[in-house]
Write an enzyme that holds these catalytic residues in place. Structure first.
Site, PDB file in Angstrom:
ATOM      1  N   ASN A   1     -13.090 -46.775 -14.478  1.00  0.00           N
ATOM      2  CA  ASN A   1     -12.550 -47.218 -15.657  1.00  0.00           C
ATOM      3  C   ASN A   1     -12.520 -48.405 -14.440  1.00  0.00           C
ATOM      4  O   ASN A   1     -13.119 -48.894 -13.629  1.00  0.00           O
ATOM      5  CB  ASN A   1     -10.828 -47.070 -14.983  1.00  0.00           C
TER       6      ASN A   1
ATOM      7  N   ASN B   1     -10.638 -50.479 -13.172  1.00  0.00           N
ATOM      8  CA  ASN B   1     -10.378 -50.820 -12.224  1.00  0.00           C
ATOM      9  C   ASN B   1     -10.485 -50.294 -11.356  1.00  0.00           C
ATOM     10  O   ASN B   1      -9.962 -49.866  -9.839  1.00  0.00           O
ATOM     11  CB  ASN B   1      -8.341 -50.301 -12.241  1.00  0.00           C
ATOM     12  N   LYS B   2     -11.734 -49.242 -11.014  1.00  0.00           N
ATOM     13  CA  LYS B   2     -12.339 -48.229  -9.812  1.00  0.00           C
ATOM     14  C   LYS B   2     -13.380 -49.628  -8.993  1.00  0.00           C
ATOM     15  O   LYS B   2     -13.570 -50.810  -9.406  1.00  0.00           O
ATOM     16  CB  LYS B   2     -12.890 -47.357 -10.543  1.00  0.00           C
ATOM     17  N   LEU B   3     -13.949 -48.657  -8.175  1.00  0.00           N
ATOM     18  CA  LEU B   3     -14.549 -49.155  -7.120  1.00  0.00           C
ATOM     19  C   LEU B   3     -15.729 -50.041  -7.885  1.00  0.00           C
ATOM     20  O   LEU B   3     -16.144 -50.894  -7.489  1.00  0.00           O
ATOM     21  CB  LEU B   3     -15.213 -48.170  -6.448  1.00  0.00           C
TER      22      LEU B   3
END
Length: 386
Positions: free
Chosen positions: A201, A203-205
């Protein structure tokens, strides 16, 4: 707003444009094309698994995991109440029911409460754990590695072995987290249980905009997941389908982004560690604040999200959120507990007191992989001035 500091945003500083352009020029932009397979292989190699199966979200990956684990109507799954609801909804997708367990100080599911539920509230019947209250079979244990922290897998896997439970790892926040000591040394979050899922997604790493990946210690589960994710098509030419499938495929454009992101993942993690350490030195134990720690003694955690715990009663969570927002600093509370939402209130819950405390006192602060030291200092100054 000028000088706005976001909570967690993508970092496209590598070859993203080049690889996406390659996909566009090749005209393979949808669910076909070589980059999907290349991205699957990149993830599999990184987490040291034989194969990985791409899907269009972490949520769809968890749905596939439930199906592969044989969870269905009338079954129960032990699950955390402190998590994002997308981890829990797939249990309902397969018409099963969650039993909610609280967290320990890692924010992950508490092994002691899991064990207490199994010992006191259940009984073994012909090799199957059965909930004495609902009389339903308890088939699986869902573990979420919250904020990239490693859950206590040694204890949880032992419980699962004792009670014949399938283990589904929600590692959607924990790509890059692995054990550095103990019996699972070298094993990555998501690769210890029966099946694990990652998320990409925004906002993930690393991100593909939206997307997910499934890995499994059962080769046939991974094959089945791939089959289900592509509409369960058994004959490509004649359009025969041998079971109900899903359109859970990742696009070639998304995979192109993922390949470029994977080339930078260790740099992203190093930056997360650097910024977390800056926050820790400046905030931990200061002004009634505590920075929640990761299990650094036993694991290399990716430190995906940072959590400030408001120890001092003079700090009100929602007031802190509002105060920082007024200064152009984006923050958020931890998730509302799942057993208090929608119709999940009818499900059993055990040992949620600590989860309720963390829910009321945690503020997540900016942690992007391109967060600058100057912006980090702005956040620190705002928190120390509360």
């Amino acid at each position: 707003m000028a000088n706005f500091i976001p909570l967690s945003v993508p970092n496209f500083s590598g070859k993203e444009k080049e690889y996406v352009n390659d996909a566009v020029v090749s005209e393979w932009v949808s669910t076909g094309g070589s980059k999907v397979g290349g991205f699957e292989q990149a993830i599999a190699d990184y987490v040291k698994m034989p194969r990985a199966v791409a899907c269009n979200s972490g949520t769809s990956g968890l749905h596939l995991a439930m199906l592969c684990a044989g969870i269905g109507a009338g079954d129960e799954v032990i699950a955390p109440t402190l998590t994002f609801i997308a981890a829990i909804n797939p249990i309902r997708y397969v018409c099963a029911e969650p039993v909610f367990i609280g967290c320990d100080d890692t924010l992950c599911i508490d092994p002691k409460e899991v064990k207490r539920f199994c010992e006191e509230e259940c009984q073994m019947v012909e090799g199957q754990l059965v909930n004495k209250t609902s009389n339903r079979p308890v088939k699986a244990l869902l573990i979420v590695h919250v904020f990239g922290n490693m859950a206590k897998m040694e204890e949880l896997m032992e419980i699962a072995k004792t009670y014949n439970l399938k283990v589904i790892e929600d590692a959607t926040e924990a790509l890059g987290t692995y054990y550095t000591s103990g019996i699972y040394a070298g094993k990555y979050a998501g690769t210890i249980g029966d099946v694990g899922v990652y998320s990409f997604n925004g906002n993930k790493l690393i991100t593909t905009g939206s997307g997910g990946m499934l890995v499994s210690n059962h080769p046939d589960w991974a094959e089945h997941a791939k089959h289900l994710s592509t509409q369960a098509k058994s004959d490509e030419l004649q359009f025969f389908h041998d079971e109900v499938g899903y359109n859970y495929r990742l696009t070639n454009l998304q995979a192109a982004l993922g390949l470029a992101q994977m080339e930078q993942i260790e740099g992203f993690i190093a930056h997360k560690h650097q910024m977390w350490e800056m926050y820790r030195q400046a905030l931990d134990g200061k002004n009634g604040l505590r920075l929640l720690k990761f299990r650094d003694e036993e694991a290399r955690c990716n430190k995906w999200f940072y959590a400030v715990y408001l120890e001092d009663a003079r700090h009100d969570r929602d007031t802190v959120l509002k105060t920082l927002a007024e200064q152009g600093i984006q923050t958020r509370p931890v998730w509302a507990l799942i057993h208090e939402q929608a119709d999940y209130g009818r499900n059993q819950v055990f040992g949620a007191e600590k989860a309720q405390d963390y829910r009321s006192k945690i503020v997540n602060i900016p942690c992007s992989t391109n967060l600058t030291q100057e912006d980090c200092q702005r956040v620190i100054d705002a928190l120390l001035a509360l």
